[in-house]
Design a protein around this motif. Structure first.
Motif, PDB file in Angstrom:
ATOM      1  N   SER A 115       0.715  -1.088   0.115  1.00  0.00           N
ATOM      2  CA  SER A 115      -0.125  -0.129   0.137  1.00  0.00           C
ATOM      3  C   SER A 115       1.154   1.216  -0.006  1.00  0.00           C
ATOM      4  O   SER A 115       0.882   2.224  -0.231  1.00  0.00           O
ATOM      5  N   TYR A 121      -0.713   4.382   1.878  1.00  0.00           N
ATOM      6  CA  TYR A 121      -1.415   5.217   1.900  1.00  0.00           C
ATOM      7  C   TYR A 121      -2.545   4.198   2.454  1.00  0.00           C
ATOM      8  O   TYR A 121      -4.038   4.602   2.721  1.00  0.00           O
ATOM      9  N   GLN A 122      -2.786   2.642   3.169  1.00  0.00           N
ATOM     10  CA  GLN A 122      -3.718   2.365   4.155  1.00  0.00           C
ATOM     11  C   GLN A 122      -3.197   2.206   5.348  1.00  0.00           C
ATOM     12  O   GLN A 122      -2.042   1.384   5.841  1.00  0.00           O
ATOM     13  N   HIS A 152     -14.687   1.693   0.813  1.00  0.00           N
ATOM     14  CA  HIS A 152     -14.714   2.202  -0.675  1.00  0.00           C
ATOM     15  C   HIS A 152     -14.782   0.786  -1.903  1.00  0.00           C
ATOM     16  O   HIS A 152     -13.397   0.159  -1.337  1.00  0.00           O
ATOM     17  N   ASP A 173     -13.035   0.769  -4.486  1.00  0.00           N
ATOM     18  CA  ASP A 173     -11.515   1.130  -5.622  1.00  0.00           C
ATOM     19  C   ASP A 173     -10.589  -0.154  -4.285  1.00  0.00           C
ATOM     20  O   ASP A 173      -9.609  -0.865  -5.375  1.00  0.00           O
ATOM     21  N   TRP A 174     -10.936   0.457  -3.062  1.00  0.00           N
ATOM     22  CA  TRP A 174      -9.496  -0.002  -2.563  1.00  0.00           C
ATOM     23  C   TRP A 174      -9.804  -0.691  -1.317  1.00  0.00           C
ATOM     24  O   TRP A 174      -9.050  -0.909  -0.753  1.00  0.00           O
ATOM     25  N   THR A 231     -11.540  -0.321   1.545  1.00  0.00           N
ATOM     26  CA  THR A 231     -10.857  -0.007   2.283  1.00  0.00           C
ATOM     27  C   THR A 231     -12.743   0.818   3.362  1.00  0.00           C
ATOM     28  O   THR A 231     -13.463   0.963   1.991  1.00  0.00           O
TER      29      THR A 231
END
Length: 664
Positions: A202, A205-206, A272, A274-275, A277
């Motif tokens: 990630s 970014y996570q 989310h 896309d991710w 999350t």
């Protein structure tokens, strides 16, 4: 008889009221783990927000991870649990054992306010002292101003260098990165997220540790030494910050107390797609407090110069990456996430008030209005916004074979239609060199002619190139960099692209530094250094980057020859002319209208003009086509130039060049 300190109110009522209402500017002063002395005993005060929990205990290395040893006390309606644990100390590992409202135990939870975490794959929190406050030096605040040059070197700190095939630490980075970036003329470094995160791919970014520098780089105090080293070298430090979403790892924020505490309850708002999350509940006051407080924490306690806020577009729109029926409209029936808008404004107002000179930059990819306008004017309050439209259009243009670029001319000119709507940063970021996109040099088209048909300068140095067409790849990249540094907007370049890394970025490997032993790559690095020097030295290139009065097209209609020319200007400073030739064909005696004097409106520059920089120069790995050719001259109100193949030139009036430092 002494009173058990663990049963005494540890959080003052005034602080508790602010925390309960979500109005505390610095919640990290009270929540989390804080070593202190209480009634003559050394220990640690633990406090955690878990309003839906039936029971919370702190467990750790100080009590054999036994949930019966240190149950926490719930403070009224605040939803905050507290306990003082004697003999717990800095360096102890801990988590929270939470029983949900139905009486079911949850997976042990890491502390949302921990200042330090374990190195993955382990995930306990670690008791650490609150970092001492750091004041932003006045010189750094001045360097962040809108009229200052801003040239950002973006990097992933765990793969910039590697030490013994492992992660570097903050002290290695402090020794090597500041002198390197400063020598290349960058004004700032920007680190991909260094907040603690569980999953290496990630890239940070996570994140699940919004107050903890990642253990991959060593103890947290190393970050302060790194920031100090950057400031000593004249560099600002920007951190990527992720308030948009968080991963669903069971030890983290997901259903922290058995309820959707930090995330939206409805998956149409809180998931989310896309991710994969979870999305923060931006309308909940305590979540807003958590996110805004974390932003202030990095400013005040680690002394960084600014934050680049990730994925702002995904925060602003409720229908982001969602089909009809998969999202919930706002109270007015619209698609904007009004809670996220309010949170971002609030965060920027807090940072602007509490840390003068601190800057925030939005990664925002839509036409949402006034992203970089003050909140007092109805804006979001960011200082800068990434210009992703410019990035996409210009790279699309550069990917085309030169013979076809005339059909894509508007990809270069269109960006100037909106270039002054925001305070823009031109980003050639990590996102452009991952996920099979290839390195920037790989996006440039190659000439497939045999060596015998190449320019003489290319034929004379056959050992410089892996293939004969590589000369055009490098020439295109150098011309593109020249165009970017001349174009209105602050600059950002991802690591490795300053020396034309040939493979796309691999987060598990160090940069291929050995490429600098090859002349073509070393030449690109020297060009980046020269571009930064010109950009910083000439005020016309940076003082009015968001002002239409500072830009004038001189040639924007020559589709057939793919030539662009423009002037950059500002009051009481020399005008700089930038000319790009995006074909491998040299243009002799090319006429460009003289720029207008900003004060008088008449042609400026007099009879003599001087070349500041030529991306085709031999020092940069070019053909040096200009060698021995006529100097720029003025004829009949036009500037007459010799344009090297695939190149960008920077020029100033000779009188202005003589009044400042020598040209690059």
């Amino acid at each position: 008889m002494s009173v058990d300190a663990s049963l005494i109110d540890l959080l003052p009522e005034d602080e508790l009221r602010l925390l309960a209402a979500g109005d505390h500017l610095r919640p990290w002063l009270w929540l989390g783990a804080h070593p202190l002395q209480w009634q003559g005993r050394d220990g640690v005060r633990f406090a955690v927000w878990a309003p839906a929990a039936q029971r919370v205990s702190v467990v750790g290395s100080f009590n054999d991870w036994d949930a019966e040893r240190h149950p926490m006390r719930l403070r009224g309606d605040a939803g905050i649990w507290e306990v003082f644990v004697p003999h717990a100390a800095i360096g102890d590992f801990y988590k929270f054992a939470v029983i949900d409202a139905q009486g079911q135990p949850l997976p042990l939870k890491a502390d949302p306010y921990a200042f330090r975490g374990e190195l993955r794959p382990d995930n306990a929190s670690i008791v650490a002292g609150l970092p001492p406050p750091v004041t932003l030096p006045p010189a750094r605040a001045k360097a962040n101003r809108r009229e200052a040059p801003l040239s950002i070197y973006e990097l992933h700190p765990t793969s910039w260098r590697r030490e013994d095939d492992g992660f570097p630490d903050w002290d290695l980075l402090a020794r090597e990165l500041p002198p390197y970036a400063a020598a290349l003329g960058f004004t700032h470094v920007e680190l991909l997220p260094v907040t603690e995160y569980p999953f290496d791919p990630s890239w940070g970014y996570q994140t699940l540790g919004l107050h903890a520098p990642t253990a991959r780089l060593g103890p947290p105090e190393g970050l302060q030494r790194f920031v100090a080293a950057c400031h000593a070298a004249g560099l600002g430090v920007l951190l990527d910050f992720v308030p948009a979403h968080f991963p669903e790892d069971p030890h983290g924020l997901a259903r922290f107390d058995g309820s959707p505490l930090y995330e939206y309850a409805d998956p149409r708002e809180g998931w989310h797609q896309d991710w994969h999350t979870l999305i923060y509940d931006f309308g909940k006051p305590q979540v807003r407090q958590f996110l805004c407080g974390a932003a202030l924490f990095w400013a005040e306690r680690h002394g960084v110069d600014g934050l680049r806020v990730d994925a702002v577009a995904s925060m602003l729109y409720r229908d982001y990456s969602r089909q009809p029926g998969e999202w919930i409209p706002n109270v007015h029936g619209g698609r904007e996430n009004l809670e996220a808008v309010a949170l971002l404004r609030h965060m920027n107002e807090i940072l602007g008030r509490e840390v003068p000179g601190f800057i925030t930059i939005a990664e925002e990819s839509t036409a949402f209005p006034l992203v970089s306008a003050p909140t007092s004017s109805g804006g979001l309050g960011f200082h800068y916004k990434w210009n992703l439209g410019w990035m996409n259009d210009s790279l699309h243009y550069m990917r085309e074979l030169p013979i076809f670029r005339q059909w894509h001319h508007d990809k270069i000119t269109f960006g100037l239609v909106y270039a002054f709507n925001e305070n823009f940063v031109l980003p050639l970021s990590h996102d452009e060199v991952v996920h099979a996109k290839g390195a920037l040099i790989a996006k440039m088209p190659a000439d497939d002619r045999p060596l015998a048909e190449m320019p003489l300068a290319v034929q004379a140095q056959p050992d410089r190139w892996d293939t004969p067409g590589d000369w055009q790849r490098f020439a295109s990249l150098r011309a593109y960099y020249g165009f970017m540094w001349g174009h209105p907007g602050k600059k950002l370049l991802f690591m490795g692209q300053e020396f034309a890394q040939t493979q796309e970025w691999d987060f598990e490997s160090a940069l291929p530094w050995a490429l600098l032993e090859r002349p073509a790559h070393a030449g690109v690095q020297r060009l980046v250094e020269a571009l930064n020097a010109v950009y910083r030295r000439w005020p016309a290139l940076h003082r009015q980057e968001a002002e239409p009065s500072g830009f004038e097209w001189l040639q924007d209609r020559d589709r057939e020859q793919s030539v662009f020319a423009f002037a950059r200007s500002c009051p009481e400073a020399a005008t700089v002319v930038v000319v790009s030739n995006f074909t491998p064909v040299a243009r002799e005696n090319y006429h460009v209208p003289l720029p207008c004097d900003p004060a008088s409106g008449s042609p400026s520059g007099g009879a003599g003009w001087q070349l500041l920089l030529d991306t085709d120069a031999e020092a940069f790995g070019g053909t040096d086509w200009m060698q021995g050719r006529p100097e720029p001259r003025v004829e009949h109100g036009a500037l007459v130039l010799q344009l090297p193949p695939m190149s960008t030139l920077f020029l100033v009036a000779a009188a202005d060049a003589a009044s400042t430092d020598s040209p690059v």
